[in-house]
Design a protein around this motif. Structure first.
Motif, short mmCIF file in Angstrom:
data_model
loop_
_atom_site.label_atom_id
_atom_site.label_comp_id
_atom_site.label_asym_id
_atom_site.label_seq_id
_atom_site.Cartn_x
_atom_site.Cartn_y
_atom_site.Cartn_z
N PHE A 116 17.54 33.54 -13.53
CA PHE A 116 17.83 32.39 -14.40
C PHE A 116 18.39 32.86 -15.75
O PHE A 116 19.34 32.27 -16.28
N VAL A 117 17.82 33.91 -16.30
CA VAL A 117 18.34 34.49 -17.54
C VAL A 117 19.79 34.91 -17.36
O VAL A 117 20.65 34.62 -18.21
N GLU A 118 20.08 35.57 -16.25
CA GLU A 118 21.46 36.02 -15.99
C GLU A 118 22.42 34.85 -15.87
O GLU A 118 23.54 34.89 -16.40
N SER B 244 15.39 39.86 4.49
CA SER B 244 16.31 40.31 5.53
C SER B 244 17.75 39.93 5.26
O SER B 244 18.67 40.58 5.73
N GLY B 245 17.99 38.89 4.50
CA GLY B 245 19.35 38.42 4.27
C GLY B 245 20.00 39.12 3.10
O GLY B 245 19.33 39.65 2.21
N PRO B 246 21.33 39.12 3.03
CA PRO B 246 22.01 39.75 1.91
C PRO B 246 21.80 38.99 0.61
O PRO B 246 21.83 39.57 -0.45
N GLU B 247 21.57 37.68 0.69
CA GLU B 247 21.32 36.87 -0.50
C GLU B 247 19.99 36.19 -0.35
O GLU B 247 19.73 35.51 0.63
N GLN B 248 19.09 36.39 -1.31
CA GLN B 248 17.76 35.81 -1.23
C GLN B 248 17.77 34.43 -1.88
O GLN B 248 18.44 34.20 -2.89
N ALA B 249 17.02 33.51 -1.28
CA ALA B 249 16.93 32.16 -1.83
C ALA B 249 16.17 32.19 -3.15
O ALA B 249 15.13 32.84 -3.27
N ILE B 250 16.70 31.53 -4.14
CA ILE B 250 16.05 31.41 -5.43
C ILE B 250 15.32 30.07 -5.45
O ILE B 250 15.94 29.01 -5.37
N ALA B 251 14.01 30.12 -5.54
CA ALA B 251 13.21 28.90 -5.55
C ALA B 251 12.00 29.15 -6.43
O ALA B 251 11.64 30.28 -6.74
N PRO C 120 25.63 23.23 -13.25
CA PRO C 120 26.35 23.07 -11.97
C PRO C 120 26.22 24.29 -11.06
O PRO C 120 25.97 24.15 -9.86
N GLN C 121 26.36 25.49 -11.62
CA GLN C 121 26.25 26.69 -10.80
C GLN C 121 24.81 26.94 -10.36
O GLN C 121 24.56 27.37 -9.24
N ILE C 122 23.86 26.65 -11.25
CA ILE C 122 22.45 26.84 -10.90
C ILE C 122 22.06 25.91 -9.75
O ILE C 122 21.41 26.32 -8.78
N LEU C 123 22.47 24.64 -9.82
CA LEU C 123 22.14 23.68 -8.77
C LEU C 123 22.80 24.05 -7.45
O LEU C 123 22.23 23.82 -6.38
N GLN C 124 23.99 24.62 -7.54
CA GLN C 124 24.70 25.02 -6.32
C GLN C 124 24.02 26.22 -5.65
O GLN C 124 23.85 26.26 -4.43
N LYS C 125 23.62 27.20 -6.46
CA LYS C 125 23.07 28.43 -5.91
C LYS C 125 21.57 28.36 -5.65
O LYS C 125 21.05 29.14 -4.84
N ALA C 126 20.87 27.49 -6.37
CA ALA C 126 19.41 27.43 -6.23
C ALA C 126 18.93 25.98 -6.20
O ALA C 126 18.26 25.52 -7.12
N PRO C 127 19.27 25.24 -5.14
CA PRO C 127 18.88 23.83 -5.09
C PRO C 127 17.37 23.62 -5.01
O PRO C 127 16.88 22.51 -5.30
N GLU C 128 16.61 24.66 -4.64
CA GLU C 128 15.16 24.53 -4.55
C GLU C 128 14.45 24.92 -5.85
O GLU C 128 13.22 24.90 -5.91
N LEU C 129 15.20 25.27 -6.88
CA LEU C 129 14.59 25.67 -8.14
C LEU C 129 14.23 24.45 -8.97
O LEU C 129 15.05 23.54 -9.13
N TYR C 130 13.01 24.43 -9.49
CA TYR C 130 12.55 23.32 -10.33
C TYR C 130 12.54 23.79 -11.78
O TYR C 130 11.86 24.76 -12.13
N ILE C 131 13.31 23.11 -12.65
CA ILE C 131 13.44 23.50 -14.05
C ILE C 131 12.72 22.48 -14.91
O ILE C 131 13.06 21.29 -14.91
#
Length: 316
Positions: free
Chosen positions: A294-296, A90-97, A118-129
């Motif tokens: 993540f590739v992008e 529903s939102g314009p930006e989907q959470a990346i997790a 830095p940008q990945i952590l800012q935009k996707a804090p729920e992503l586990y790498i």
């Protein structure tokens, strides 16, 4: 009523991690739940599937035959679910997790992951790498769903998967700042004779030397002294601080480590070529929005913009 009518879909996410890690404690940590909760979920899944799924052995947990057959379809289901939510949220930006498994050397982490983090952590804090060692069978692991991305200098094989070119890499010779080779300045390429005057430290990945010089030396009937071979870039650089040996290493994004360790570098002779650096992934990940996001992010990071000259090695 069938047991599958009662299943909690969140349990399937936990099951996918259990089948991957084969470890209840690591699964609990990854999903931010307690170990007893993860154990209760495993017990419930065993009842649902009427199968032990994970079996204790002297070497740890192993998968039952049923669990092994579930592993790949479950990963595909999760990827399709992420894709559905990505396109119908529903939102314009989907959470990346989620969970991304990346095979890389420490050089790949330093030159590709670190600039983008830095940008990945800012935009996707729920992503586990999860960074895994670069190995000869990583491409097979991509097809099996054990790895999502490979960062390497291996050239793509046509028809084997998908790739994103990151940058063209060149090599330099690194050494401590009081080394006689430092007197000429960091802009001056080494001569072939200067290369041969000092013992070398080599880098290797799964016992394969990362060495642009040997073929050049063979073609010209030349020999050099190799003092040691090591599998880690940063460990190789650190050894240079205590010896007059030189390390032939990739030069991309090495400015900070060299300065921190009291090292400097000069370009190799221009007749010694470099290599290309790539992201690799498999068809199974091509429609996974998390993997492709993540590739992008990696492709757009400063990793794709290598310095045009050896100037970053100058001491400031």
């Amino acid at each position: 009523m069938n047991n599958f009518d009662k299943i909690d879909l969140n349990q399937l996410r936990v099951l996918a991690t259990l089948l991957e890690t084969r470890n209840v404690t690591r699964t609990a940590l990854r999903h931010s739940i307690s170990q007893p909760t993860a154990s209760r979920i495993l017990d419930a899944l065993r009842l649902t599937f009427n199968d032990p799924l994970l079996i204790k052995t002297n070497a740890g947990m192993t998968l039952s035959q049923r669990a092994e057959s579930l592993r790949q379809p479950l990963q595909q289901w999760l990827a399709m679910t992420r894709a559905f939510l990505h396109h119908h949220g529903s939102g314009p930006e989907q959470a990346i997790a989620g969970h991304i498994r990346v095979a890389s050397t420490d050089y790949g982490v330093l030159s590709v992951l670190e600039p983008a983090m830095p940008q990945i952590l800012q935009k996707a804090p729920e992503l586990y790498i999860d960074v895994l060692p670069l190995e000869a069978n990583n491409f097979n692991q991509l097809a099996m769903g054990m790895v999502d991305l490979v960062i390497s200098g291996w050239e793509p094989e046509q028809g084997k998967g998908y790739e994103q070119h990151l940058f063209e890499e060149h090599f330099c010779a690194a050494f401590h700042m009081q080394h006689p080779l430092a007197q000429a300045g960091t802009d001056t390429p080494l001569s072939v004779q200067e290369l041969l005057d000092w013992p070398h430290l080599l880098l290797s990945v799964h016992s394969i030397d990362i060495d642009p010089i040997q073929s050049f030396l063979n073609a010209h009937g030349l020999q050099r002294k190799v003092a040691a071979r090591r599998p880690y870039l940063l460990a190789t650089l650190r050894l240079l601080t205590h010896t007059d040996a030189i390390g032939v290493v990739p030069r991309h994004s090495l400015h900070a480590p060299l300065q921190e360790m009291g090292l400097t570098a000069r370009p190799l002779p221009p007749e010694i070529s470099g290599f290309n650096y790539w992201l690799h992934w498999h068809e199974r990940s091509r429609r996974d929005p998390v993997v492709m996001w993540f590739v992008e992010m990696l492709a757009q990071s400063p990793a794709g913009q290598p310095p045009a000259s050896p100037a970053p090695f100058k001491n400031e």
